[in-house]
Design an enzyme around this catalytic site. Structure first.
Site, PDB file in Angstrom:
ATOM      1  N   ASP A 100      44.624  35.131  44.017  1.00 59.83           N
ATOM      2  CA  ASP A 100      43.834  35.804  42.999  1.00 59.83           C
ATOM      3  C   ASP A 100      43.882  37.314  43.218  1.00 59.83           C
ATOM      4  O   ASP A 100      43.842  37.790  44.356  1.00 59.83           O
ATOM      5  CB  ASP A 100      42.372  35.347  43.063  1.00 59.83           C
ATOM      6  CG  ASP A 100      42.166  33.967  42.465  1.00 59.83           C
ATOM      7  OD1 ASP A 100      43.098  33.445  41.839  1.00 59.83           O
ATOM      8  OD2 ASP A 100      41.065  33.406  42.638  1.00 59.83           O
ATOM      9  N   ARG A 156      49.240  33.187  36.697  1.00 55.21           N
ATOM     10  CA  ARG A 156      48.043  33.001  35.870  1.00 55.21           C
ATOM     11  C   ARG A 156      47.762  34.323  35.175  1.00 55.21           C
ATOM     12  O   ARG A 156      47.654  35.370  35.824  1.00 55.21           O
ATOM     13  CB  ARG A 156      46.833  32.608  36.728  1.00 55.21           C
ATOM     14  CG  ARG A 156      45.544  32.461  35.895  1.00 55.21           C
ATOM     15  CD  ARG A 156      44.308  32.413  36.774  1.00 55.21           C
ATOM     16  NE  ARG A 156      44.351  31.278  37.666  1.00 55.21           N
ATOM     17  CZ  ARG A 156      43.823  31.283  38.893  1.00 55.21           C
ATOM     18  NH1 ARG A 156      43.263  32.375  39.371  1.00 55.21           N
ATOM     19  NH2 ARG A 156      43.891  30.209  39.647  1.00 55.21           N
TER      20      ARG A 156
END
Length: 322
Positions: free
Chosen positions: A129, A177
């Site tokens: 992330d 993502r």
């Protein structure tokens, strides 16, 4: 101002500490899949039963001590083992800052490499992330180094950054993502206007759908979702080249609907007691999320805690301006 408020709340260590202690009483169970592994594995099984995969986030904020980072690493290794032993459809999402990025870069890399190596043994994907601008390039550097020896690692591109297009092109051979972005960034580095962010987000999605390895489209925005559904049909993009992603506890009906329509779907599954910063950033990311969970989360007790924090935050802002 609302986004700034939620970002400010997410970074309030006093509130984070209180939320760890009283989380379940404040309604955290509506946005967090569990506070321990057995609960989380059960949640993943329930998602899998509906044809939905999971990406698991071991929640953690403000890690500035080595023992905390090592503890986080061990917890993530436990998650990897649990995914493998229980045979559930899930992978891992993690933040470098939780593993020591703010302490020592090499120490963080060692922790990351141990996790990625363990996951590779069981064919489990690790998603790195991305966080705020200060940690952005260091996180990409870690990804580059890891990718020299491992191919089960990918990352996140945040559409509000000016550099996002360059990053998507550079990392087109990675599983990515794509998100809009959830931090308060200065105009020097990022778009601040919603229309600009949405435009860039759509352009990034289209580019990676046509040129990338695998695209995870992480949004609750109906307009973006509808646009993607039309785009993939018009450009013959196979469904095994992309997925939709949403957060656990948000828009469950739509998650089930997309999965039932045959789209690959993954739910972002956070677990643990350190949930407050994560949740505040979700509200900052898209204030409409406030409407999605207001009845579930904002009980009188929750409102009292957040209200006091908001007052403190606003008072601090006013004091700084004097």
């Amino acid at each position: 101002m609302l986004k700034e408020l939620f970002i400010g709340l997410s970074q309030n260590q006093l509130l984070n500490t209180a939320a760890k202690k009283y989380g379940l009483k404040l309604g955290a169970q509506t946005v967090v899949a569990g506070t321990n592994l057995p609960e989380t594995i059960q949640t993943i099984r329930e998602l899998n039963a509906h044809g939905i995969s999971a990406t698991v986030d071991n929640l953690g904020e403000f890690v500035y001590e080595r023992d905390e980072a090592v503890m986080a690493k061990e917890q993530i290794l436990d998650v990897i083992r649990a995914i493998h032993e229980n045979g559930v459809d899930a992978h891992i999402s993690l933040k470098p800052s939780q593993l020591g990025l703010d302490i020592d870069r090499e120490f963080c890399f060692e922790n990351l490499e141990e996790i990625v190596a363990a996951a590779a043994e069981h064919d489990i994907f690790i998603n790195i992330d991305m966080e705020d601008h200060a940690r952005l390039q260091p996180s990409f550097d870690l990804l580059d180094e890891l990718h020299k020896n491992y191919d089960n690692v990918g990352t996140v591109i945040q559409a509000y950054f000016y550099r996002a297009e360059e990053d998507v092109r550079k990392y087109k051979d990675f599983r990515l993502r794509l998100v809009k972005g959830a931090y308060k960034e200065p105009a020097e580095y990022a778009y601040t206007d919603k229309a600009d962010i949405d435009r860039n987000y759509i352009e990034l999605i289209e580019y990676h759908l046509l040129n990338g390895k695998f695209t995870s489209i992480a949004t609750h925005d109906d307009k973006i979702i509808d646009h993607v559904k039309k785009f993939v049909v018009e450009h013959d993009v196979p469904r095994d080249k992309f997925e939709f992603q949403m957060l656990y506890g948000f828009r469950k009906d739509l998650q089930l609907k997309l999965a039932s329509e045959g789209y690959n779907f993954t739910t972002y599954v956070p677990f643990g007691n350190d949930w407050f910063g994560y949740f505040m950033r979700r509200l900052a990311e898209r204030p409409q999320n406030l409407n999605l969970v207001a009845k579930q989360v904002f009980t009188p007790k929750t409102n009292a805690v957040i209200g006091l924090a908001a007052c403190a935050f606003l008072l601090g802002r006013l004091t700084k301006r004097k």
